[in-house]
Design a protein around this motif. Sequence first.
Motif, PDB file in Angstrom:
ATOM      1  N   TYR A  47       7.628   7.551  14.214  1.00  0.00           N
ATOM      2  CA  TYR A  47       7.177   8.717  13.459  1.00  0.00           C
ATOM      3  C   TYR A  47       7.991   8.764  12.170  1.00  0.00           C
ATOM      4  O   TYR A  47       9.212   8.939  12.209  1.00  0.00           O
ATOM      5  CB  TYR A  47       7.332   9.982  14.293  1.00  0.00           C
ATOM      6  N   CYS A  48       7.314   8.589  11.047  1.00  0.00           N
ATOM      7  CA  CYS A  48       7.984   8.356   9.768  1.00  0.00           C
ATOM      8  C   CYS A  48       7.529   9.348   8.702  1.00  0.00           C
ATOM      9  O   CYS A  48       6.514  10.024   8.849  1.00  0.00           O
ATOM     10  CB  CYS A  48       7.663   6.947   9.274  1.00  0.00           C
ATOM     11  N   THR A  49       8.290   9.363   7.601  1.00  0.00           N
ATOM     12  CA  THR A  49       7.938  10.124   6.411  1.00  0.00           C
ATOM     13  C   THR A  49       8.040   9.183   5.220  1.00  0.00           C
ATOM     14  O   THR A  49       9.037   8.479   5.063  1.00  0.00           O
ATOM     15  CB  THR A  49       8.899  11.315   6.211  1.00  0.00           C
ATOM     16  N   SER A  50       6.997   9.178   4.380  1.00  0.00           N
ATOM     17  CA  SER A  50       7.022   8.340   3.182  1.00  0.00           C
ATOM     18  C   SER A  50       7.840   9.027   2.099  1.00  0.00           C
ATOM     19  O   SER A  50       8.211  10.194   2.227  1.00  0.00           O
ATOM     20  CB  SER A  50       5.601   8.073   2.677  1.00  0.00           C
ATOM     21  N   ALA A  51       8.089   8.313   1.006  1.00  0.00           N
ATOM     22  CA  ALA A  51       8.910   8.837  -0.093  1.00  0.00           C
ATOM     23  C   ALA A  51       8.325  10.121  -0.679  1.00  0.00           C
ATOM     24  O   ALA A  51       9.064  10.985  -1.146  1.00  0.00           O
ATOM     25  CB  ALA A  51       9.057   7.782  -1.179  1.00  0.00           C
ATOM     26  N   ASP A  52       6.990  10.282  -0.633  1.00  0.00           N
ATOM     27  CA  ASP A  52       6.369  11.489  -1.175  1.00  0.00           C
ATOM     28  C   ASP A  52       6.186  12.593  -0.132  1.00  0.00           C
ATOM     29  O   ASP A  52       5.545  13.595  -0.380  1.00  0.00           O
ATOM     30  CB  ASP A  52       5.025  11.153  -1.847  1.00  0.00           C
ATOM     31  N   GLY A  53       6.768  12.383   1.076  1.00  0.00           N
ATOM     32  CA  GLY A  53       6.727  13.419   2.110  1.00  0.00           C
ATOM     33  C   GLY A  53       5.557  13.328   3.071  1.00  0.00           C
ATOM     34  O   GLY A  53       5.409  14.177   3.951  1.00  0.00           O
ATOM     35  N   THR A  54       4.730  12.308   2.956  1.00  0.00           N
ATOM     36  CA  THR A  54       3.573  12.146   3.838  1.00  0.00           C
ATOM     37  C   THR A  54       4.030  11.643   5.206  1.00  0.00           C
ATOM     38  O   THR A  54       4.823  10.708   5.303  1.00  0.00           O
ATOM     39  CB  THR A  54       2.570  11.140   3.229  1.00  0.00           C
ATOM     40  N   SER A  55       3.529  12.264   6.274  1.00  0.00           N
ATOM     41  CA  SER A  55       3.838  11.820   7.632  1.00  0.00           C
ATOM     42  C   SER A  55       2.995  10.592   7.977  1.00  0.00           C
ATOM     43  O   SER A  55       1.780  10.588   7.756  1.00  0.00           O
ATOM     44  CB  SER A  55       3.546  12.923   8.643  1.00  0.00           C
ATOM     45  N   LEU A  81      -3.429   6.117   5.362  1.00  0.00           N
ATOM     46  CA  LEU A  81      -4.056   7.211   6.101  1.00  0.00           C
ATOM     47  C   LEU A  81      -5.510   7.459   5.727  1.00  0.00           C
ATOM     48  O   LEU A  81      -6.262   7.992   6.532  1.00  0.00           O
ATOM     49  CB  LEU A  81      -3.252   8.496   5.896  1.00  0.00           C
ATOM     50  N   GLY A  82      -5.899   7.086   4.503  1.00  0.00           N
ATOM     51  CA  GLY A  82      -7.228   7.488   4.043  1.00  0.00           C
ATOM     52  C   GLY A  82      -8.208   6.398   3.718  1.00  0.00           C
ATOM     53  O   GLY A  82      -9.311   6.685   3.256  1.00  0.00           O
ATOM     54  N   ASP A  83      -7.861   5.137   3.940  1.00  0.00           N
ATOM     55  CA  ASP A  83      -8.761   4.057   3.562  1.00  0.00           C
ATOM     56  C   ASP A  83      -9.057   3.160   4.763  1.00  0.00           C
ATOM     57  O   ASP A  83      -8.295   2.236   5.062  1.00  0.00           O
ATOM     58  CB  ASP A  83      -8.141   3.235   2.427  1.00  0.00           C
ATOM     59  N   PRO A  84     -10.166   3.402   5.453  1.00  0.00           N
ATOM     60  CA  PRO A  84     -10.482   2.608   6.647  1.00  0.00           C
ATOM     61  C   PRO A  84     -10.792   1.142   6.344  1.00  0.00           C
ATOM     62  O   PRO A  84     -10.792   0.321   7.253  1.00  0.00           O
ATOM     63  CB  PRO A  84     -11.702   3.314   7.240  1.00  0.00           C
ATOM     64  N   THR A  85     -11.006   0.792   5.076  1.00  0.00           N
ATOM     65  CA  THR A  85     -11.323  -0.604   4.755  1.00  0.00           C
ATOM     66  C   THR A  85     -10.114  -1.522   4.921  1.00  0.00           C
ATOM     67  O   THR A  85     -10.267  -2.737   4.917  1.00  0.00           O
ATOM     68  CB  THR A  85     -11.880  -0.760   3.322  1.00  0.00           C
ATOM     69  N   ILE A  86      -8.916  -0.953   5.070  1.00  0.00           N
ATOM     70  CA  ILE A  86      -7.741  -1.813   5.240  1.00  0.00           C
ATOM     71  C   ILE A  86      -7.470  -2.147   6.709  1.00  0.00           C
ATOM     72  O   ILE A  86      -6.536  -2.892   7.010  1.00  0.00           O
ATOM     73  CB  ILE A  86      -6.474  -1.207   4.590  1.00  0.00           C
ATOM     74  N   GLU A  87      -8.295  -1.622   7.615  1.00  0.00           N
ATOM     75  CA  GLU A  87      -8.115  -1.932   9.026  1.00  0.00           C
ATOM     76  C   GLU A  87      -8.158  -3.443   9.228  1.00  0.00           C
ATOM     77  O   GLU A  87      -8.978  -4.129   8.638  1.00  0.00           O
ATOM     78  CB  GLU A  87      -9.204  -1.267   9.875  1.00  0.00           C
ATOM     79  N   ILE A 131       0.842  -1.200   0.000  1.00  0.00           N
ATOM     80  CA  ILE A 131       0.000   0.000   0.000  1.00  0.00           C
ATOM     81  C   ILE A 131       0.876   1.249   0.000  1.00  0.00           C
ATOM     82  O   ILE A 131       2.067   1.186   0.279  1.00  0.00           O
ATOM     83  CB  ILE A 131      -0.955   0.045   1.211  1.00  0.00           C
ATOM     84  N   THR A 132       0.236   2.383  -0.266  1.00  0.00           N
ATOM     85  CA  THR A 132       0.901   3.689  -0.196  1.00  0.00           C
ATOM     86  C   THR A 132       0.555   4.346   1.137  1.00  0.00           C
ATOM     87  O   THR A 132      -0.386   3.933   1.824  1.00  0.00           O
ATOM     88  CB  THR A 132       0.419   4.605  -1.330  1.00  0.00           C
ATOM     89  N   ALA A 133       1.294   5.390   1.485  1.00  0.00           N
ATOM     90  CA  ALA A 133       0.990   6.140   2.704  1.00  0.00           C
ATOM     91  C   ALA A 133      -0.409   6.739   2.626  1.00  0.00           C
ATOM     92  O   ALA A 133      -1.137   6.756   3.619  1.00  0.00           O
ATOM     93  CB  ALA A 133       2.035   7.236   2.919  1.00  0.00           C
ATOM     94  N   ASP A 134      -0.797   7.231   1.452  1.00  0.00           N
ATOM     95  CA  ASP A 134      -2.149   7.798   1.300  1.00  0.00           C
ATOM     96  C   ASP A 134      -3.223   6.767   1.600  1.00  0.00           C
ATOM     97  O   ASP A 134      -4.229   7.072   2.240  1.00  0.00           O
ATOM     98  CB  ASP A 134      -2.339   8.354  -0.113  1.00  0.00           C
ATOM     99  N   LYS A 135      -3.033   5.541   1.139  1.00  0.00           N
ATOM    100  CA  LYS A 135      -4.017   4.487   1.400  1.00  0.00           C
ATOM    101  C   LYS A 135      -4.040   4.151   2.886  1.00  0.00           C
ATOM    102  O   LYS A 135      -5.114   3.971   3.465  1.00  0.00           O
ATOM    103  CB  LYS A 135      -3.728   3.241   0.579  1.00  0.00           C
TER     104      LYS A 135
END
Length: 172
Positions: free
Chosen positions: A139-147, A103-109, A97-101
């Motif tokens: 506390y991390c940062t993804s390749a695209d800068g997402t915390s 952070l933003g996709d509750p179906t992966i819980e 998955i990506t950092a966006d997924k």
Amino acid sequence: IKFRFEGLVTKKSGEGIYVESFDEDTQQSYGVYVYGGYASLAPKFLVPGYKLQITGTADNNENFGFQVSGLSFSLINPTADGTKVLEKDLEVVPTLITADKLLGDPTIEFTYVRLENIKVNSAYTTSSDTSSDGAMTLYCTSADGTSVTVRTVKLTLDGETVTSDYFIGKTM
């Protein structure tokens, strides 16, 4: 509500397991925590890589969140609708998955996922008299800068406790 479903055990955790099933229609895996209880026979089913038919009760409460518990099973007198092992020794593969997924996709819980190329900037290690002792928050940062914040259980490597020094400053 008592119900029956099939799923692959992806991880053992405490007295339970994480189980997920792949949905052909959505092309996505969905997971749930299954509490095995303290019954002496339950551990025979709670094995990563086992595909199970699970019969239990769904519950969503304030203390534990959504989970399945109250498993129905018997090794001596199994029934058609009881919890049982369908297959053994299946490969358990995380979904990339990506950092966006994350952070933003509750179906992966409750699903087994892999997030690549994150840099660990700092960490907090829990110190307590509970089972959380030694667990870390990274506390991390993804390749695209997402915390991204990642919570671990207490980790060991070759019998030794893993500390935050193992992670800080590294890209994983």
